[in-house]
Write an enzyme that holds these catalytic residues in place. Sequence first.
Site, short mmCIF file in Angstrom:
data_model
loop_
_atom_site.label_atom_id
_atom_site.label_comp_id
_atom_site.label_asym_id
_atom_site.label_seq_id
_atom_site.Cartn_x
_atom_site.Cartn_y
_atom_site.Cartn_z
N ARG A 65 0.85 -1.14 0.00
CA ARG A 65 0.00 0.00 0.00
C ARG A 65 0.90 1.20 0.00
O ARG A 65 1.83 1.30 0.77
CB ARG A 65 -0.85 -0.08 1.24
CG ARG A 65 -1.71 1.08 1.55
CD ARG A 65 -1.09 1.89 2.53
NE ARG A 65 -1.40 3.25 2.51
CZ ARG A 65 -0.47 4.11 2.60
NH1 ARG A 65 0.71 3.80 2.54
NH2 ARG A 65 -0.73 5.32 2.77
N VAL A 73 0.61 9.10 10.53
CA VAL A 73 1.47 9.49 9.41
C VAL A 73 0.67 9.56 8.12
O VAL A 73 0.85 10.48 7.31
CB VAL A 73 2.64 8.49 9.27
CG1 VAL A 73 3.35 8.66 7.93
CG2 VAL A 73 3.64 8.69 10.42
N GLU A 74 -0.22 8.61 7.91
CA GLU A 74 -0.95 8.55 6.65
C GLU A 74 -1.93 9.70 6.47
O GLU A 74 -1.92 10.37 5.44
CB GLU A 74 -1.70 7.22 6.55
CG GLU A 74 -0.81 6.01 6.32
CD GLU A 74 -0.10 6.05 4.98
OE1 GLU A 74 -0.59 6.73 4.06
OE2 GLU A 74 0.95 5.41 4.86
N THR A 75 -2.79 9.93 7.45
CA THR A 75 -3.90 10.87 7.22
C THR A 75 -4.22 11.77 8.42
O THR A 75 -5.26 12.41 8.43
CB THR A 75 -5.19 10.11 6.85
OG1 THR A 75 -5.56 9.25 7.93
CG2 THR A 75 -5.01 9.30 5.57
N TYR A 111 10.13 6.34 6.36
CA TYR A 111 8.71 6.20 6.68
C TYR A 111 8.53 5.33 7.92
O TYR A 111 7.79 5.68 8.85
CB TYR A 111 7.97 5.58 5.49
CG TYR A 111 6.52 5.25 5.76
CD1 TYR A 111 5.53 6.20 5.54
CD2 TYR A 111 6.14 4.00 6.23
CE1 TYR A 111 4.19 5.91 5.79
CE2 TYR A 111 4.82 3.71 6.50
CZ TYR A 111 3.85 4.66 6.27
OH TYR A 111 2.52 4.37 6.54
#
Length: 364
Positions: free
Chosen positions: A5, A147-149, A346
Amino acid sequence: MYVPRFSAVALTVFALLATSSQSAVAARKKHKAPASLVERNAMRGTPFSTSDEAMQWAAEMAQRREVDAGWVQRTLGEAQLLPTVARLMQPAPAGTPKNWRVYRSRFIDPIRINAGVKFWQENAALLERAEREYGVPADIIVGIIGVETIYGQQMGTFRVIDALATLGFNFPPSHPRAAERQAYFRSELEQFLLLQYKAGTDPFKALGSYAGAMGMPQFMPSSWAKWAVDFDGDGRIDLSRSTADVIGSVANYFRSYGWQSGMPTHFAVDFNAATLDKEALLAPDILPTFSVKSFTEKGAVLSGQALEHQGKLALVELQNGAAEPQYVAGTENFYVITRYNWSSYYAMAVIELGREVKEALPAR
């Protein structure tokens, strides 16, 4: 998710690292994307119904997946070319230095930490349940979603079908891996259409990143199909509004990639200048390859709990521009985090955000 992903946020910070995908050489012979941004802008909003290649692909996909060809062709035909998406997929200029301190500052900040504390407090029972059932610590799950959203605050504004169609049929030809990347996004487009068809949902309402990642955890369609779970038991999977489904799906993703309960993600590492063979230590990149014995024989210095580690280790280098790099000894669980997004930077951001949020929780 990602890719793996692929993280929309991380994609904009560093070029996406190596991802496996199928070759699309034959497809590119049939159709060439416009070579210049001027030509792309001239095609802004062009529906894919005007592309013979896209329509033929839709018919073949429908036959391969045994779905209604008319629905697939109508749906893909209404998708629109987005020049901005193609532009955002261009890799960083050659020679752009990586800088862990700068990268870290983009994710480890008061906004994300405070939002993470609120998210953890509101979902403590779900996080505990996910850790109990999947073995993945709450701080890692919280780190990923933050971190993503920023816990759902920034899930993307692009129509997923437009983004995937653009990258599947008009991937920037100047990209060094254009053929394989285009093939990857076509496969994701296929998964997205299949998911929407089976669920009977409107494919034009799904919004996400410019890479087609969706929901709070930014799952690509293939990740959604493989690892998303109905953790709240309501009979459907909702990665945009159901925090239960989000938490369970992230935990399931990590378990599926081999997360080992109780194993640290990394250890501190120093070096013995007299025996150091840094080139050999860095050769496998972030893939855990060395036993503690072979790791230390090559000049890495470990202490405490690290010396008792039974699994493999990797020397992880985090560059800091012109300053000295930082290093950690990454375990197999560190490597599992990079299966979500193929970047050691990341992974460290996820780990450190989760840790900061955990430490900021009010004492119980």
